[in-house]
Design an enzyme around this catalytic site. Structure first.
Site, mmCIF file in Angstrom:
data_model
loop_
_atom_site.group_PDB
_atom_site.id
_atom_site.type_symbol
_atom_site.label_atom_id
_atom_site.label_comp_id
_atom_site.label_asym_id
_atom_site.label_seq_id
_atom_site.Cartn_x
_atom_site.Cartn_y
_atom_site.Cartn_z
ATOM 1 N N HIS A 138 0.818 -1.224 0.000
ATOM 2 C CA HIS A 138 0.000 0.000 0.000
ATOM 3 C C HIS A 138 0.847 1.268 0.000
ATOM 4 O O HIS A 138 0.338 2.351 -0.300
ATOM 5 C CB HIS A 138 -0.925 0.001 1.221
ATOM 6 N N ASP A 195 3.020 9.425 -0.653
ATOM 7 C CA ASP A 195 1.912 8.587 -0.191
ATOM 8 C C ASP A 195 1.713 7.467 -1.191
ATOM 9 O O ASP A 195 1.807 7.693 -2.408
ATOM 10 C CB ASP A 195 0.628 9.445 -0.107
HETATM 11 O O1 LIG Z 1 -2.294 0.766 10.753
HETATM 12 P P1 LIG Z 1 -1.711 2.085 11.136
HETATM 13 O O2 LIG Z 1 -0.286 1.989 11.577
HETATM 14 O O3 LIG Z 1 -2.588 2.806 12.124
HETATM 15 O O4 LIG Z 1 -1.698 3.024 9.829
HETATM 16 C C1 LIG Z 1 -2.801 3.131 8.952
HETATM 17 C C2 LIG Z 1 -2.485 2.637 7.556
HETATM 18 O O5 LIG Z 1 -1.577 3.554 6.950
HETATM 19 C C3 LIG Z 1 -1.062 3.211 5.669
HETATM 20 O O6 LIG Z 1 -2.058 3.295 4.643
HETATM 21 C C4 LIG Z 1 -1.756 3.100 3.286
HETATM 22 O O7 LIG Z 1 -2.804 2.444 2.610
HETATM 23 C C5 LIG Z 1 -3.729 3.257 1.908
HETATM 24 C C6 LIG Z 1 -4.674 2.338 1.135
HETATM 25 O O8 LIG Z 1 -4.015 1.627 0.126
HETATM 26 C C7 LIG Z 1 -3.011 4.190 0.949
HETATM 27 O O9 LIG Z 1 -3.985 5.023 0.303
HETATM 28 C C8 LIG Z 1 -2.059 5.063 1.764
HETATM 29 O O10 LIG Z 1 -1.335 5.892 0.863
HETATM 30 C C9 LIG Z 1 -1.089 4.205 2.540
HETATM 31 O O11 LIG Z 1 -0.334 5.068 3.387
HETATM 32 C C10 LIG Z 1 -0.426 1.851 5.740
HETATM 33 O O12 LIG Z 1 0.142 1.499 4.489
HETATM 34 C C11 LIG Z 1 -1.394 0.800 6.259
HETATM 35 O O13 LIG Z 1 -0.753 -0.455 6.394
HETATM 36 C C12 LIG Z 1 -1.875 1.238 7.631
HETATM 37 O O14 LIG Z 1 -2.851 0.331 8.117
HETATM 38 O O1 LIG Z 2 -11.086 10.585 10.912
HETATM 39 C C1 LIG Z 2 -10.888 9.832 9.965
HETATM 40 C C2 LIG Z 2 -9.769 9.975 9.109
HETATM 41 C C3 LIG Z 2 -9.625 9.109 8.051
HETATM 42 N N1 LIG Z 2 -10.544 8.123 7.836
HETATM 43 C C4 LIG Z 2 -10.381 7.230 6.680
HETATM 44 O O2 LIG Z 2 -9.077 6.675 6.672
HETATM 45 C C5 LIG Z 2 -8.653 6.486 5.348
HETATM 46 C C6 LIG Z 2 -7.290 7.126 5.129
HETATM 47 O O3 LIG Z 2 -6.720 6.553 4.002
HETATM 48 P P1 LIG Z 2 -5.564 7.218 3.161
HETATM 49 O O4 LIG Z 2 -5.295 6.305 2.046
HETATM 50 O O5 LIG Z 2 -5.917 8.602 2.772
HETATM 51 O O6 LIG Z 2 -4.315 7.334 4.144
HETATM 52 P P2 LIG Z 2 -3.649 6.325 5.193
HETATM 53 O O7 LIG Z 2 -4.135 6.787 6.531
HETATM 54 O O8 LIG Z 2 -4.097 4.956 4.869
HETATM 55 O O9 LIG Z 2 -2.183 6.560 5.046
HETATM 56 C C7 LIG Z 2 -9.717 7.071 4.417
HETATM 57 O O10 LIG Z 2 -10.541 6.043 3.926
HETATM 58 C C8 LIG Z 2 -10.495 7.978 5.360
HETATM 59 O O11 LIG Z 2 -11.849 8.158 5.000
HETATM 60 C C9 LIG Z 2 -11.639 7.962 8.660
HETATM 61 O O12 LIG Z 2 -12.472 7.088 8.460
HETATM 62 N N2 LIG Z 2 -11.780 8.833 9.697
#
Ligand SMILES: O=P(O)(O)OC[C@H]1O[C@H](O[C@H]2O[C@H](CO)[C@@H](O)[C@H](O)[C@H]2O)[C@H](O)[C@@H](O)[C@@H]1O
Ligand SMILES: O=c1ccn([C@@H]2O[C@H](COP(=O)(O)OP(=O)(O)O)[C@@H](O)[C@H]2O)c(=O)[nH]1
Length: 482
Positions: free
Chosen positions: A181, A389
């Site tokens: 991701h 990202d």
């Molecule tokens: O699980 P956390 O440590 O709390 O972090 C949340 C997630 O962050 C990252 O999200 C990524 O996945 C998104 C969907 O493909 C993508 O849009 C975003 O750019 C990425 O940063 C991380 O890769 C996840 O594993 C985490 O669960």
């Molecule tokens: O207060 C919040 C902030 C974020 N999101 C969700 O968390 C995801 C964030 O995904 P993104 O790929 O933008 O970034 P990541 O946190 O995975 O790096 C999106 O689906 C948002 O709608 C949510 O449900 N509540």
């Protein structure tokens, strides 16, 4: 490459392409990710991975294995299964040491910064890496317990780079795929991880590795070809470490129709009424990010300050709403950025606020998706400016939530994976506050016809690359239907 190896590689490749399709088609899907969606409805989703996988699995069902989010004094353990709609959810508690070394340590203090081109922030330790491998084995045990011969395993993200290797060591030959991701950085950056070769060898135990963008896929391919003595095979396959591994690009998508429905809340929704009342006729700029240094929040605050400096006539009639739920708060760099943002928000408001106007509203908490979508819809600008990202689903959700009759404008970092698809956004360099400030002014004064055209163009891409397409293309390729 000598001819024997080449011949073997081609035969293996043919096998992968033809696949034991009948087998895979009848088998179940087992998804493994560190983070799973919350069991209770209406909770804020912890990031895009959980949101995306939940939506993708909801319709087709399957077994989802992941961390419970809990640390247990009784040590790491596999908990009894729970049912969430069509999904069987199998969670694991972690022992304190496993959590510290695997999640807080190697995954989020070493891998995450390097994958986001921030090697200077990386903290590597051998004991953290040992913990990372241990937890990958723990996940492998949970998978192996559940696995039938025809099942396929779909692992997610940088937490599980070693899962396939741990499964192969147990003699498991099922189809194993992983989707990354996050970005995959340039080879020279990846090599700043002291155990990069070990990680690459482990990754190549998967049959399919999926990336968000072509540049991520190319970076991995380049590393394998130049640093791991790999060879290119037809059809985006690589021969490396004695195996054939396929690579592909599968940009994660969103469910556009569901988002648009959620964007129109019931007329009596009290929280939306509060927002409307307090914003009044003001133009609204919205940003929603986990509180993460990769999201470029500090740089964005400075760009907004620049915008207020340069556009005096906008003062008093524009509000910037930054929603930033805390994330990984026990990692030092995350604590630091939180303090820095609090200071900056206070400083900017102190500089520009009036008795009846707060220019920047900084909310350090998360919202359920049902609340976020109407907020996106109310906003005139979605400001999404990560430094790097993998994808950034917020950018896609913002576009999908807009009313096509009078849509808002997306200002998007060129370094978000989403920029490869959302070319009709106003693309900016997140390192350049002047460019962001100019894009904000351009968005606020953009004629309706141009807003509609840009929105329609982006919606066409979002519909084409939906979440269902992401899932089906990855699983199709994993099962051998190239
Ligand atoms: O699980 P956390 O440590 O709390 O972090 C949340 C997630 O962050 C990252 O999200 C990524 O996945 C998104 C969907 O493909 C993508 O849009 C975003 O750019 C990425 O940063 C991380 O890769 C996840 O594993 C985490 O669960
Ligand atoms: O207060 C919040 C902030 C974020 N999101 C969700 O968390 C995801 C964030 O995904 P993104 O790929 O933008 O970034 P990541 O946190 O995975 O790096 C999106 O689906 C948002 O709608 C949510 O449900 N509540």
């Amino acid at each position: 490459m000598d001819e024997t190896i080449f011949g073997r590689a081609l035969t293996e490749l043919r096998d992968v392409a033809a696949g034991s399709l009948a087998q895979a088609e009848t088998g179940r899907l087992i998804v493994v990710s560190n983070r799973v969606a919350p069991i209770e409805e209406g909770q804020p989703t912890a990031g895009g991975l959980a949101a995306g996988v939940l939506d993708a699995l909801q319709t087709m069902g399957g077994l989802w294995i992941g961390w419970s989010g809990e640390i247990s004094a009784e040590g790491s353990r596999i908990l009894p299964e729970k049912q969430k709609g069509k999904i069987r959810l199998q969670t694991l508690d972690f022992a304190e040491a496993d959590y510290q070394q695997y999640y807080r340590g190697f995954a989020n203090s070493a891998l995450w910064p390097v994958l986001h081109y921030r090697s200077a922030l990386a903290r590597f330790s051998r004991s953290d890496y040992a913990g990372y491998r241990r937890v990958n084995e723990l996940f492998a045990n949970a998978v192996a317990d559940a696995l039938a011969p025809q099942d396929v395993v779909w692992a997610h993200d940088y937490h599980l780079l070693g899962l396939a290797a741990a499964l192969r060591e147990k003699g498991i030959t099922n189809r194993l795929g992983i989707f990354l991701h996050t970005p995959f950085p340039a080879a020279a950056v990846f090599m700043t991880i002291p155990v990069h070769a070990d990680l690459a060898r482990a990754l190549c135990q998967y049959d399919l590795i999926g990336f968000q963008t072509e540049s991520d896929r190319r970076a991995f391919e380049d590393y394998v070809l130049r640093e791991a003595d790999g060879h290119l095979l037809p059809g985006r396959a690589l021969m490396a470490f004695g195996r054939v591994v396929r690579t592909g690009v599968y940009p994660i998508g969103v469910q556009t129709e569901e988002i648009r429905e959620q964007a129109e809340p019931p007329a009596d929704c009290p929280q939306m009424a509060r927002l409307h009342r307090s914003i009044g006729e003001s133009k609204l700029i919205i940003s929603v990010d986990r509180l993460d240094y990769s999201k470029g929040l500090n740089e964005r605050f400075l760009a907004y300050e620049r915008f207020l400096e340069q556009n005096e006539s906008r003062r008093g009639s524009v509000t910037f709403l930054q929603i930033a739920p805390p994330s990984r708060s026990d990692v030092e760099t995350y604590r630091e950025i939180r303090l820095e943002l609090e200071r900056e928000a206070g400083r900017i408001n102190g500089r520009f606020a009036e008795l009846d106007w707060t220019p920047l509203r900084y909310l350090n908490k998360g919202f359920a998706r049902q609340m976020l979508m109407p907020m996106y819809a109310r906003a005139d600008i979605g400001l999404v400016t990560p430094m790097r990202d993998g994808m950034n689903l917020v950018a896609k959700e913002f576009v999908a939530a807009q009313n096509p009759i009078d849509p808002g404008v997306l200002v998007l970092s060129q370094f978000a994976g989403a920029a490869c698809e959302l070319k009709a956004a106003l693309l900016v360099n997140p390192h350049d506050p002047d460019e962001i400030a100019a894009a904000l002014e351009r968005a606020l004064s953009m004629p309706l016809s141009e807003r509609r055209e840009r929105h329609a163009e982006m919606m066409a891409v979002l519909r084409r690359n939906s979440l269902t397409v992401w899932r089906d293309r990855f699983l199709g390729d994993l099962k051998g239907r190239a």
